[in-house]
Design an enzyme around this catalytic site. Structure first.
Site, PDB file in Angstrom:
ATOM      1  CD  GLU A 102      -3.119   0.720   0.329  1.00 45.05           C
ATOM      2  OE1 GLU A 102      -2.545   1.511  -0.443  1.00 45.05           O
ATOM      3  OE2 GLU A 102      -4.330   0.756   0.543  1.00 45.05           O
ATOM      4  CG  ASP A 103      -0.950   4.609  -1.640  1.00 46.52           C
ATOM      5  OD1 ASP A 103      -1.618   4.014  -0.775  1.00 46.52           O
ATOM      6  OD2 ASP A 103      -1.486   5.263  -2.561  1.00 46.52           O
ATOM      7  CG  ASP A 106      -6.277   8.571   5.972  1.00 45.58           C
ATOM      8  OD1 ASP A 106      -7.169   8.677   6.829  1.00 45.58           O
ATOM      9  OD2 ASP A 106      -5.779   9.556   5.404  1.00 45.58           O
ATOM     10  CG  PHE A 155      -4.714  15.246   1.103  1.00 50.88           C
ATOM     11  CD1 PHE A 155      -5.249  13.963   1.008  1.00 50.88           C
ATOM     12  CD2 PHE A 155      -4.462  15.943  -0.065  1.00 50.88           C
ATOM     13  CE1 PHE A 155      -5.533  13.403  -0.228  1.00 50.88           C
ATOM     14  CE2 PHE A 155      -4.747  15.392  -1.306  1.00 50.88           C
ATOM     15  CZ  PHE A 155      -5.283  14.115  -1.380  1.00 50.88           C
ATOM     16  CB  VAL A 156       0.912  13.505   1.492  1.00 44.90           C
ATOM     17  CG1 VAL A 156       1.392  14.177   2.764  1.00 44.90           C
ATOM     18  CG2 VAL A 156       0.481  12.073   1.772  1.00 44.90           C
ATOM     19  NE  ARG A 168      -3.223   8.368  -9.650  1.00 44.32           N
ATOM     20  CZ  ARG A 168      -3.828   7.942  -8.547  1.00 44.32           C
ATOM     21  NH1 ARG A 168      -3.117   7.588  -7.502  1.00 44.32           N
ATOM     22  NH2 ARG A 168      -5.139   7.870  -8.478  1.00 44.32           N
TER      23      ARG A 168
HETATM   24  P1  XMP Z   1      -7.884   4.378   4.315  1.00 42.75           P
HETATM   25  O1  XMP Z   1      -8.616   5.482   5.046  1.00 42.75           O
HETATM   26  O2  XMP Z   1      -8.804   3.369   3.757  1.00 42.75           O
HETATM   27  O3  XMP Z   1      -7.210   5.140   3.101  1.00 42.75           O
HETATM   28  O4  XMP Z   1      -6.776   3.810   5.159  1.00 42.75           O
HETATM   29  C1  XMP Z   1      -6.237   4.519   2.365  1.00 42.75           C
HETATM   30  C2  XMP Z   1      -6.311   4.917   0.919  1.00 42.75           C
HETATM   31  O5  XMP Z   1      -6.710   6.270   0.787  1.00 42.75           O
HETATM   32  C3  XMP Z   1      -5.838   7.002  -0.013  1.00 42.75           C
HETATM   33  N1  XMP Z   1      -5.205   8.050   0.814  1.00 42.75           N
HETATM   34  C4  XMP Z   1      -4.573   9.122   0.349  1.00 42.75           C
HETATM   35  N2  XMP Z   1      -4.322   9.494  -0.910  1.00 42.75           N
HETATM   36  N3  XMP Z   1      -3.187  11.393  -0.084  1.00 42.75           N
HETATM   37  C5  XMP Z   1      -3.639  10.648  -1.112  1.00 42.75           C
HETATM   38  O6  XMP Z   1      -3.387  11.011  -2.248  1.00 42.75           O
HETATM   39  C6  XMP Z   1      -3.392  11.080   1.215  1.00 42.75           C
HETATM   40  O7  XMP Z   1      -2.973  11.801   2.128  1.00 42.75           O
HETATM   41  C7  XMP Z   1      -4.141   9.877   1.430  1.00 42.75           C
HETATM   42  N4  XMP Z   1      -4.530   9.253   2.546  1.00 42.75           N
HETATM   43  C8  XMP Z   1      -5.178   8.136   2.126  1.00 42.75           C
HETATM   44  C9  XMP Z   1      -4.839   6.027  -0.544  1.00 42.75           C
HETATM   45  O8  XMP Z   1      -5.223   5.673  -1.842  1.00 42.75           O
HETATM   46  C10 XMP Z   1      -4.921   4.821   0.336  1.00 42.75           C
HETATM   47  O9  XMP Z   1      -4.823   3.623  -0.393  1.00 42.75           O
HETATM   48 MG    MG Z   2      -4.235   3.677  -2.467  1.00 39.05          MG
END
Ligand code: XMP
Ligand code: MG
Length: 177
Positions: A102-103, A106, A155-156, A168
């Site tokens: 995962e990137d 959150d 938010f990043v 991206r």
């Molecule tokens: P959850 O809340 O399910 O979120 O843990 C995970 C997915 O949400 C996206 N995500 C972000 N994308 N900047 C982004 O561009 C952020 O700060 C951010 N925070 C969450 C991401 O795709 C991740 O898989």
């Molecule tokens: Mg993602």
């Protein structure tokens, strides 16, 4: 300080490419060590994780396979709380060692959803590798064995992460001002 603009928002430099590179190297070292002889499947979560995964797999020296899932939980700058599955893996996960890539984690909702789906396939093990984790936002307990960096609840964008489709391709990671 370098500021970039995407749609209506401005972002400032947060993590430089050199620091990302160092972090990915550290994660790769740990995975190379832990997965010798286990031929893991790296399950890469599209879209966001594609840049991280591309860098990570090129630093891995163990035999491995890759598969991809495409999920979406984010709209704009907020987690929506509902997961849309565009597609899931093609390989059989039964009795295999799975590393979810995962990137960013959150709330943890996306990961929790995916771990549940993967577990139902009867894998030998499931671990997670992520580049970034927001501890203050976390609402689900799924363990993350290989975590690059913890970060505040900002938010990043950049390094695969987008704001409504933009950003991206940026080499570093930028945070919303
Ligand atoms: P959850 O809340 O399910 O979120 O843990 C995970 C997915 O949400 C996206 N995500 C972000 N994308 N900047 C982004 O561009 C952020 O700060 C951010 N925070 C969450 C991401 O795709 C991740 O898989
Ligand atoms: Mg993602």
């Amino acid at each position: 300080m370098k500021v970039i603009r995407l749609h209506d928002l401005e972002f400032e430099m947060f993590i430089a490419p050199e620091q990302i590179n160092e972090t990915v190297g550290r994660l790769a070292l740990a995975i190379n060590h832990d997965y010798q002889g286990r031929n893991p499947i790296l399950l890469i979560v599209l879209n966001g994780a594609f840049v991280f995964a591309a860098d990570l797999v090129r630093r891995l020296s163990i035999p491995l396979q890759m598969d991809f899932v495409k999920l979406r939980s984010y709209l704009g700058t907020a987690s929506t709380g509902s997961i849309h599955e565009h597609f899931l893996w093609e390989s059989s996960l039964k009795d295999r060692h799975i590393i979810i890539v995962e990137d960013i984690i959150d709330t943890g909702h996306t990961l929790h959803h995916l771990v549940g789906k993967v577990a139902a396939e009867g894998p030998a093990s499931i671990e997670t590798a992520c580049l970034l984790l927001k501890p203050a936002a976390r609402q689900y307990p799924d363990p993350v064995k290989y975590c690059g960096m913890e970060m505040p609840n900002d938010f990043v964008v950049g390094y695969g992460l987008d704001y409504d489709g933009l950003g991206r391709e940026i080499a570093g990671i930028y945070k919303k001002i």
